[in-house]
Design a protein around this motif. Structure first.
Motif, PDB file in Angstrom:
ATOM      1  N   GLY A   1       7.005  -0.729   5.470  1.00  0.00           N
ATOM      2  CA  GLY A   1       7.850   0.457   5.436  1.00  0.00           C
ATOM      3  C   GLY A   1       8.501   0.763   6.773  1.00  0.00           C
ATOM      4  O   GLY A   1       9.480   1.501   6.837  1.00  0.00           O
TER       5      GLY A   1
ATOM      6  N   GLY B   1       1.573  12.817  -0.595  1.00  0.00           N
ATOM      7  CA  GLY B   1       0.411  11.983  -0.897  1.00  0.00           C
ATOM      8  C   GLY B   1      -0.622  12.763  -1.692  1.00  0.00           C
ATOM      9  O   GLY B   1      -0.841  13.948  -1.452  1.00  0.00           O
TER      10      GLY B   1
ATOM     11  N   THR C   1       4.932  14.861   3.969  1.00  0.00           N
ATOM     12  CA  THR C   1       5.758  15.249   2.815  1.00  0.00           C
ATOM     13  C   THR C   1       5.036  16.361   2.058  1.00  0.00           C
ATOM     14  O   THR C   1       3.869  16.219   1.699  1.00  0.00           O
ATOM     15  CB  THR C   1       5.984  14.028   1.886  1.00  0.00           C
TER      16      THR C   1
ATOM     17  N   GLY D   1       0.030  13.890   5.176  1.00  0.00           N
ATOM     18  CA  GLY D   1       0.410  15.235   4.716  1.00  0.00           C
ATOM     19  C   GLY D   1       1.740  15.726   5.255  1.00  0.00           C
ATOM     20  O   GLY D   1       1.961  16.935   5.330  1.00  0.00           O
TER      21      GLY D   1
ATOM     22  N   ASN E   1       0.099   9.214   3.815  1.00  0.00           N
ATOM     23  CA  ASN E   1       0.341   8.358   4.990  1.00  0.00           C
ATOM     24  C   ASN E   1       0.388   6.857   4.703  1.00  0.00           C
ATOM     25  O   ASN E   1       0.300   6.051   5.635  1.00  0.00           O
ATOM     26  CB  ASN E   1      -0.712   8.628   6.077  1.00  0.00           C
TER      27      ASN E   1
ATOM     28  N   GLY F   1       2.927   5.296   3.535  1.00  0.00           N
ATOM     29  CA  GLY F   1       4.277   4.791   3.827  1.00  0.00           C
ATOM     30  C   GLY F   1       5.292   5.006   2.715  1.00  0.00           C
ATOM     31  O   GLY F   1       6.328   4.330   2.690  1.00  0.00           O
ATOM     32  N   LYS F   2       5.057   5.966   1.831  1.00  0.00           N
ATOM     33  CA  LYS F   2       5.974   6.199   0.699  1.00  0.00           C
ATOM     34  C   LYS F   2       7.366   6.601   1.180  1.00  0.00           C
ATOM     35  O   LYS F   2       8.368   6.010   0.778  1.00  0.00           O
ATOM     36  CB  LYS F   2       5.402   7.311  -0.222  1.00  0.00           C
ATOM     37  N   SER F   3       7.424   7.622   2.039  1.00  0.00           N
ATOM     38  CA  SER F   3       8.734   8.115   2.498  1.00  0.00           C
ATOM     39  C   SER F   3       9.446   7.045   3.322  1.00  0.00           C
ATOM     40  O   SER F   3      10.670   6.872   3.208  1.00  0.00           O
ATOM     41  CB  SER F   3       8.561   9.372   3.356  1.00  0.00           C
ATOM     42  N   SER F   4       8.691   6.319   4.138  1.00  0.00           N
ATOM     43  CA  SER F   4       9.300   5.271   4.968  1.00  0.00           C
ATOM     44  C   SER F   4       9.981   4.223   4.099  1.00  0.00           C
ATOM     45  O   SER F   4      11.079   3.758   4.393  1.00  0.00           O
ATOM     46  CB  SER F   4       8.245   4.582   5.832  1.00  0.00           C
TER      47      SER F   4
ATOM     48  N   ASP G   1       2.194  -5.751   7.632  1.00  0.00           N
ATOM     49  CA  ASP G   1       2.141  -6.243   9.018  1.00  0.00           C
ATOM     50  C   ASP G   1       0.783  -5.962   9.656  1.00  0.00           C
ATOM     51  O   ASP G   1       0.468  -6.499  10.720  1.00  0.00           O
ATOM     52  CB  ASP G   1       3.239  -5.566   9.854  1.00  0.00           C
TER      53      ASP G   1
ATOM     54  N   ASN H   1       1.594  -1.650   1.030  1.00  0.00           N
ATOM     55  CA  ASN H   1       2.420  -1.428   2.211  1.00  0.00           C
ATOM     56  C   ASN H   1       1.586  -1.622   3.488  1.00  0.00           C
ATOM     57  O   ASN H   1       0.372  -1.626   3.441  1.00  0.00           O
ATOM     58  CB  ASN H   1       3.007  -0.011   2.166  1.00  0.00           C
ATOM     59  N   ARG H   2       2.265  -1.740   4.609  1.00  0.00           N
ATOM     60  CA  ARG H   2       1.661  -2.050   5.901  1.00  0.00           C
ATOM     61  C   ARG H   2       1.185  -3.497   5.915  1.00  0.00           C
ATOM     62  O   ARG H   2       0.109  -3.796   6.431  1.00  0.00           O
ATOM     63  CB  ARG H   2       0.472  -1.118   6.204  1.00  0.00           C
TER      64      ARG H   2
HETATM   65  N1  GTP Z   1       2.983  -0.556  10.898  1.00  0.00           N
HETATM   66  C1  GTP Z   1       3.496   0.015   9.826  1.00  0.00           C
HETATM   67  N2  GTP Z   1       3.711   1.336   9.833  1.00  0.00           N
HETATM   68  C2  GTP Z   1       4.234   1.896   8.715  1.00  0.00           C
HETATM   69  C3  GTP Z   1       4.557   1.147   7.583  1.00  0.00           C
HETATM   70  N3  GTP Z   1       5.049   1.993   6.640  1.00  0.00           N
HETATM   71  C4  GTP Z   1       5.054   3.199   7.178  1.00  0.00           C
HETATM   72  N4  GTP Z   1       4.560   3.161   8.429  1.00  0.00           N
HETATM   73  C5  GTP Z   1       4.354   4.292   9.342  1.00  0.00           C
HETATM   74  O1  GTP Z   1       3.337   5.091   8.760  1.00  0.00           O
HETATM   75  C6  GTP Z   1       3.559   6.467   9.012  1.00  0.00           C
HETATM   76  C7  GTP Z   1       3.484   7.238   7.709  1.00  0.00           C
HETATM   77  O2  GTP Z   1       4.573   6.893   6.897  1.00  0.00           O
HETATM   78  P1  GTP Z   1       5.162   7.902   5.818  1.00  0.00           P
HETATM   79  O3  GTP Z   1       6.324   7.221   5.183  1.00  0.00           O
HETATM   80  O4  GTP Z   1       5.376   9.247   6.417  1.00  0.00           O
HETATM   81  O5  GTP Z   1       3.953   7.967   4.795  1.00  0.00           O
HETATM   82  P2  GTP Z   1       3.844   8.856   3.462  1.00  0.00           P
HETATM   83  O6  GTP Z   1       3.083   8.050   2.472  1.00  0.00           O
HETATM   84  O7  GTP Z   1       5.182   9.322   3.017  1.00  0.00           O
HETATM   85  O8  GTP Z   1       2.958  10.066   4.010  1.00  0.00           O
HETATM   86  P3  GTP Z   1       2.665  11.550   3.383  1.00  0.00           P
HETATM   87  O9  GTP Z   1       3.761  12.421   3.841  1.00  0.00           O
HETATM   88  O10 GTP Z   1       1.349  11.907   3.966  1.00  0.00           O
HETATM   89  O11 GTP Z   1       2.584  11.406   1.897  1.00  0.00           O
HETATM   90  C8  GTP Z   1       4.912   6.531   9.700  1.00  0.00           C
HETATM   91  O12 GTP Z   1       4.685   6.687  11.090  1.00  0.00           O
HETATM   92  C9  GTP Z   1       5.556   5.192   9.427  1.00  0.00           C
HETATM   93  O13 GTP Z   1       6.432   4.787  10.460  1.00  0.00           O
HETATM   94  C10 GTP Z   1       4.308  -0.262   7.603  1.00  0.00           C
HETATM   95  O14 GTP Z   1       4.538  -0.999   6.648  1.00  0.00           O
HETATM   96  N5  GTP Z   1       3.772  -0.758   8.746  1.00  0.00           N
END
Ligand code: GTP
Length: 373
Positions: free
Chosen positions: A176, A263, A244, A242, A219, A221-224, A150, A147-148
């Motif tokens: 995400g 995470g 979720t 942290g 962090n 991007g799992k939830s996103s 971009d 993920n990410r």
């Molecule tokens: N630029 C970019 N930002 C992303 C992407 N995916 C997620 N984000 C951003 O990354 C941040 C973290 O995303 P989450 O979905 O909260 O990540 P998570 O893995 O669920 O995080 P935890 O709660 O720590 O487990 C958010 O601000 C999203 O908007 C991506 O593909 N690109």
């Protein structure tokens, strides 16, 4: 921070006239000034085993500068230097209570999953690979998501796609934030677990939704990704690790269930170079690291990336363009000190935070911090 001072090298050897002449062609005034002054900050993290110009008589500042003009990043060498730079730093460790609890619950929930979607940060696919993940998953089907996408370059993406393909792993690249790759992921999870309902029908049971667990470091991007797939904000997502805290099953249509999980990260991170990369990418709690140490290493890492930190003869490196400070010359720590004086009244922590934030926002261009070597 104090640990970095331990890196203080003896002063560099004098530059011979022959070596000085080699710099005659540099048009950058700062480089010329540096070469003539022949001085480098005693506080800088300047050397790894391969840049030890202050240790070996044969290698000099000039060799280092010229080496910096290579066309491509030498990833294997950068990796070795990163390990060296992190050796004397205060260890980065982060294992909040909710992660220990998640690990336990996740192992239980794994029994219910038909397929596991492991999400990693495309900038650091190795540093966000949990060392115990494969043993937990056993024979369970797995989809690897980077993920990410971009936030990395096309060359980074191709290198990682080829690397995983060579291992017979198809990596799905996703975004995400915008949702790219999310639908594909849903389809892939369903198709990989199609056998579940074939077996159920053979036993005379009604079909049930496929269950896919989404796991990975904080962090990444799992939830996103889940929110993008569902087109609703079902799971909390925010730009810090942290967020979720609980495992949560959500339904996508009538034939897919997804588990969002907090995470997870190993209790002890043995690879401190990986830990620093997690810190640079904001994939680990802020309180676990010294922001100045981490930013200093980031600066030095970026000096090895062409177009970003490299001290080109015309001073066109992006680090230089943004701050007007020569990262190649001063080393990470002194770079931050100069930036602090320039913008933050001497507050080095604020300068460090600025550099980290700029990197995370892509101000130096999008680049991975790891490549397969
Ligand atoms: N630029 C970019 N930002 C992303 C992407 N995916 C997620 N984000 C951003 O990354 C941040 C973290 O995303 P989450 O979905 O909260 O990540 P998570 O893995 O669920 O995080 P935890 O709660 O720590 O487990 C958010 O601000 C999203 O908007 C991506 O593909 N690109």
């Amino acid at each position: 921070m104090a640990a970095l001072a331990a890196h203080s090298p003896p002063p560099p050897p004098p530059i011979s006239p022959a070596r000085s002449r080699r710099h005659g062609s540099f048009s950058c005034p700062s480089l010329r000034a540096f070469v003539s002054s022949r001085s480098v900050s005693p506080n800088a993290i300047i050397a790894g085993p391969t840049v030890s110009w202050y240790q070996k008589d044969k290698t000099s500042v000039s060799d280092y500068v010229i080496e910096g003009l290579q066309e491509e990043t030498n990833w294997a060498r950068l990796d070795a230097d990163l390990h060296y730079w992190t050796k004397t730093l205060r260890p980065v460790q982060w294992y909040p209570g909710h992660i220990a609890k998640t690990e336990k619950e996740l192992k239980e929930q794994l029994k219910l999953m038909d397929v596991v979607i492991e999400v990693r940060d495309a900038r650091i696919p190795m540093a966000t690979s949990h060392p115990q993940m494969d043993s937990w998953l056993g024979n369970r089907k797995k989809i690897l998501v980077l993920n990410r996408e971009d936030m990395i370059s096309t060359a980074d993406r191709n290198a990682w796609a080829n690397y995983f393909a060579r291992q017979g792993i198809k990596a799905v690249f996703s975004n995400g934030q915008l949702g790219m790759g999310a639908m594909k992921l849903g389809r892939l999870a369903k198709s990989m677990a199609i056998g579940v309902n074939v077996k159920r029908r053979a036993k005379g049971l009604l079909p049930r939704p496929v269950r896919a667990g989404i796991v990975g470091y904080p962090n990444v991007g799992k939830s996103s990704l889940i929110n993008r797939l569902l087109k609703r904000r079902m799971c909390p997502a925010a730009p810090r690790p942290g967020v979720t805290r609980e495992l949560k099953w959500v339904r996508f249509g009538k034939d897919l269930e997804l588990l969002d999980s907090p995470g997870i990260i190993p209790m002890r991170i043995s690879d401190q170079a990986a830990a620093i990369k997690l810190a640079i990418c904001d994939d680990i709690g802020e309180r676990s690291y010294d922001v100045v140490d981490v930013a200093a290493i980031l600066v030095q890492t970026l000096t090895r990336h062409p177009e970003v930190g490299r001290f080109l003869s015309d001073c066109s490196g992006k680090l230089f363009n943004r701050y007007n400070i020569d990262a190649d010359i001063f080393g990470g720590r002194m770079f931050l000190e100069k930036l602090a004086l320039q913008l933050f009244n001497g507050d080095v922590s604020q300068a460090a935070f600025r550099v980290l934030t700029d990197f995370r926002k892509g101000k130096f261009g999008w680049t991975a911090l790891e490549r397969p070597t």
